[in-house]
Design a protein around this motif. Structure first.
Motif, PDB file in Angstrom:
ATOM      1  N   VAL A  19       0.842  -1.203   0.000  1.00 37.05           N
ATOM      2  CA  VAL A  19       0.000   0.000   0.000  1.00 37.05           C
ATOM      3  C   VAL A  19       0.879   1.257   0.000  1.00 37.05           C
ATOM      4  CG1 VAL A  19      -1.661   1.333   1.358  1.00 37.05           C
ATOM      5  CG2 VAL A  19      -1.952  -1.141   1.065  1.00 37.05           C
ATOM      6  N   ARG A  20       1.935   1.281   0.801  1.00 37.42           N
ATOM      7  CA  ARG A  20       2.814   2.442   0.858  1.00 37.42           C
ATOM      8  C   ARG A  20       3.563   2.645  -0.464  1.00 37.42           C
ATOM      9  NH1 ARG A  20       3.538   0.582   6.243  1.00 37.42           N
ATOM     10  NH2 ARG A  20       5.334  -0.682   5.590  1.00 37.42           N
ATOM     11  N   THR A  21       4.010   1.530  -1.028  1.00 37.06           N
ATOM     12  CA  THR A  21       4.729   1.625  -2.303  1.00 37.06           C
ATOM     13  C   THR A  21       3.826   2.148  -3.411  1.00 37.06           C
ATOM     14  OG1 THR A  21       6.154  -0.205  -1.640  1.00 37.06           O
ATOM     15  CG2 THR A  21       6.108   0.359  -3.980  1.00 37.06           C
ATOM     16  N   GLU A  22       2.606   1.721  -3.440  1.00 37.01           N
ATOM     17  CA  GLU A  22       1.674   2.209  -4.449  1.00 37.01           C
ATOM     18  C   GLU A  22       1.429   3.714  -4.283  1.00 37.01           C
ATOM     19  OE1 GLU A  22      -1.735  -0.234  -3.870  1.00 37.01           O
ATOM     20  OE2 GLU A  22      -1.051  -1.827  -5.239  1.00 37.01           O
ATOM     21  N   SER A  23       1.335   4.158  -3.029  1.00 41.61           N
ATOM     22  CA  SER A  23       1.116   5.588  -2.767  1.00 41.61           C
ATOM     23  C   SER A  23       2.312   6.417  -3.237  1.00 41.61           C
ATOM     24  CB  SER A  23       0.839   5.820  -1.283  1.00 41.61           C
ATOM     25  OG  SER A  23       0.705   7.208  -1.010  1.00 41.61           O
ATOM     26  N   LEU A  24       3.530   5.950  -2.900  1.00 44.46           N
ATOM     27  CA  LEU A  24       4.717   6.684  -3.312  1.00 44.46           C
ATOM     28  C   LEU A  24       4.883   6.684  -4.826  1.00 44.46           C
ATOM     29  CD1 LEU A  24       7.229   5.460  -0.563  1.00 44.46           C
ATOM     30  CD2 LEU A  24       6.135   7.723  -0.740  1.00 44.46           C
TER      31      LEU A  24
ATOM     32  N   ALA B 291       9.669  -0.083 -10.742  1.00 45.14           N
ATOM     33  CA  ALA B 291      10.311  -1.369 -10.446  1.00 45.14           C
ATOM     34  C   ALA B 291      10.119  -1.742  -8.988  1.00 45.14           C
ATOM     35  CB  ALA B 291      11.793  -1.310 -10.787  1.00 45.14           C
ATOM     36  N   SER B 292      10.171  -0.762  -8.103  1.00 46.80           N
ATOM     37  CA  SER B 292       9.951  -1.039  -6.674  1.00 46.80           C
ATOM     38  C   SER B 292       8.528  -1.545  -6.434  1.00 46.80           C
ATOM     39  CB  SER B 292      10.217   0.217  -5.849  1.00 46.80           C
ATOM     40  OG  SER B 292      11.546   0.644  -5.993  1.00 46.80           O
ATOM     41  N   LEU B 293       7.574  -0.970  -7.129  1.00 46.50           N
ATOM     42  CA  LEU B 293       6.178  -1.432  -6.992  1.00 46.50           C
ATOM     43  C   LEU B 293       6.026  -2.863  -7.488  1.00 46.50           C
ATOM     44  CD1 LEU B 293       3.225  -0.912  -6.345  1.00 46.50           C
ATOM     45  CD2 LEU B 293       2.975   0.075  -8.652  1.00 46.50           C
ATOM     46  N   ASP B 294       6.713  -3.181  -8.585  1.00 46.30           N
ATOM     47  CA  ASP B 294       6.617  -4.565  -9.102  1.00 46.30           C
ATOM     48  C   ASP B 294       7.221  -5.554  -8.122  1.00 46.30           C
ATOM     49  OD1 ASP B 294       5.428  -3.533 -11.345  1.00 46.30           O
ATOM     50  OD2 ASP B 294       7.296  -3.513 -12.537  1.00 46.30           O
ATOM     51  N   ARG B 295       8.372  -5.182  -7.546  1.00 47.43           N
ATOM     52  CA  ARG B 295       8.995  -6.097  -6.579  1.00 47.43           C
ATOM     53  C   ARG B 295       8.106  -6.300  -5.361  1.00 47.43           C
ATOM     54  NH1 ARG B 295      13.717  -3.261  -8.099  1.00 47.43           N
ATOM     55  NH2 ARG B 295      13.466  -1.864  -6.311  1.00 47.43           N
ATOM     56  N   GLN B 296       7.476  -5.235  -4.892  1.00 46.27           N
ATOM     57  CA  GLN B 296       6.623  -5.357  -3.709  1.00 46.27           C
ATOM     58  C   GLN B 296       5.378  -6.188  -4.004  1.00 46.27           C
ATOM     59  OE1 GLN B 296       7.600  -4.317  -0.688  1.00 46.27           O
ATOM     60  NE2 GLN B 296       5.820  -5.485   0.034  1.00 46.27           N
ATOM     61  N   GLN B 297       4.838  -6.054  -5.193  1.00 51.33           N
ATOM     62  CA  GLN B 297       3.697  -6.883  -5.574  1.00 51.33           C
ATOM     63  C   GLN B 297       4.087  -8.369  -5.598  1.00 51.33           C
ATOM     64  OE1 GLN B 297       2.532  -5.154  -9.311  1.00 51.33           O
ATOM     65  NE2 GLN B 297       1.095  -3.692  -8.348  1.00 51.33           N
TER      66      GLN B 297
END
Length: 361
Positions: A124-129, A138-144
């Protein structure tokens, strides 16, 4: 006068002789009284061949029950001959190791759930940022990916926990149906493997008679069957062929046949000895007469028949078969003929008889 005495005495003597001889002459003219004879009326019917075979009462379903997990036997609660109900406990294993495995699986499931919660919060935080431009795609993909992996670990942990709980429940062996214990092969302290036969249970809801039929009597498998117990021969049970072996036993050269007993009651106990009588109808029509009705003077079997005038007539007959107390007549007499059943050796063709109908033989 004195000279008349001898003549008078002679006349009296002759008269007396005549009086004495008169009844004998009347009896000779009347003849002997009619001889009573027991007769049976001829009735042709389809010939039925009956054979009796010795069998044993067995359960239709007899199962070897075993634990679904390995372990050390803690208790055996039943013995041979015990009657049990469905769901009743029969034996149990030591649950110490199984309990530890269950606790381990539950702990892993809790840890996986915690990891998933953390991964979802980070996502959730990564998506917001990322939406504000403060984080790369790329950070969002890794977190997913991390979140999906956490969900998978939680699912595996939950399945492992369910399997552990099931394994712990398998430590108690229960009866799957009402029945009687016929064998036990475990004792407390014994280590058993998964699936090893522990207790043999015979279900009592369906019973059957098991017999061995020789090769020469295979046609009996198509006949009408009935069963009686040696312990209770007065009660007759209907039996139906349920299973017939496709091949002969290599040792006895007999075919195993199983007859179900739909009306079996509590009197029919497993292991009892029974007699299975099988009747096979034949196309040949025969008349059943008692063996005492046959008469043979060296010219072949014959029977005495009595007509309406009350005089016996000797008729030759063809014998189809001899049984224990009866003879089967194939031809020689007709339906409705009255055949003398007893005392045939004391009859003459011209003799007059008095008929007595036979009710049973």
């Amino acid at each position: 006068m004195p000279s008349l005495v001898p003549h008078l005495a002679a006349v009296i003597f002759v008269s007396a002789l005549a009086a004495c001889g008169e009844p004998s002459s009347q009896a000779a003219k009347a003849g002997p009284p009619p001889r009573p004879v027991l007769v049976k009326t001829v009735a042709y019917a389809d010939r039925v061949t009956e054979r009796s075979l010795v069998g044993t009462i067995r359960p239709r379903v007899e199962t070897d029950l075993g634990f679904r997990v390995a372990g050390k036997v803690a208790r055996r609660l039943v013995g041979v001959g015990d009657v049990v109900r469905g769901g009743q406990q029969l034996a149990s294993l030591d649950e110490v190791d199984l309990g530890l495995q269950t606790e381990q699986a539950e702990a892993e499931a809790r840890a996986a759930a915690a990891s998933l919660r953390q991964a979802e919060a980070d996502l959730v935080r990564t998506e917001s940022l990322t939406s504000k431009g403060y984080s790369a795609s790329a950070s969002l993909d890794r977190q997913q990916a991390v979140t999906e992996e956490a969900r998978g670990r939680l699912l595996r942990a939950e399945r492992a926990m369910t399997l552990a709980r099931n394994a712990r429940s398998y430590a108690v062996l229960t009866a799957d149906a009402d029945g009687v214990v016929t064998a036990t092969s475990i004792e407390p302290g014994q280590v058993v493997t998964a699936g090893q036969a522990a207790i043999r249970l015979a279900r009592t809801n369906e019973k059957e008679a098991v017999v061995s039929i020789p090769e020469s009597l295979l046609s009996l498998a198509k006949g009408r069957a009935a069963m009686t117990l040696w312990s209770n021969p007065g009660t007759r049970y209907e039996a139906k062929l349920r299973e017939f072996a496709p091949s002969a036993d290599p040792a006895t050269r007999t075919y195993l046949a199983r007859f179900s007993i739909p009306a079996a009651d509590e009197t029919v106990q497993i292991g009892m000895t029974a007699t299975v009588t099988i009747a096979v109808p034949d196309r040949e029509r025969v008349a059943r007469l008692p063996l005492s009705a046959l008469f043979n003077q060296g010219t072949g079997p014959a029977v005495w028949t009595v007509g309406t005038e009350g005089r016996p007539t000797l008729k030759p007959v063809d014998v189809a078969a001899y049984e224990a107390v009866e003879v089967l007549i194939g031809s020689g007499v007709e339906d409705g003929d009255r055949v003398v059943a007893l005392g045939v050796s004391k009859l003459d063709p011209g003799q007059i008889v008095r008929v007595i109908e036979a009710l049973q033989f």
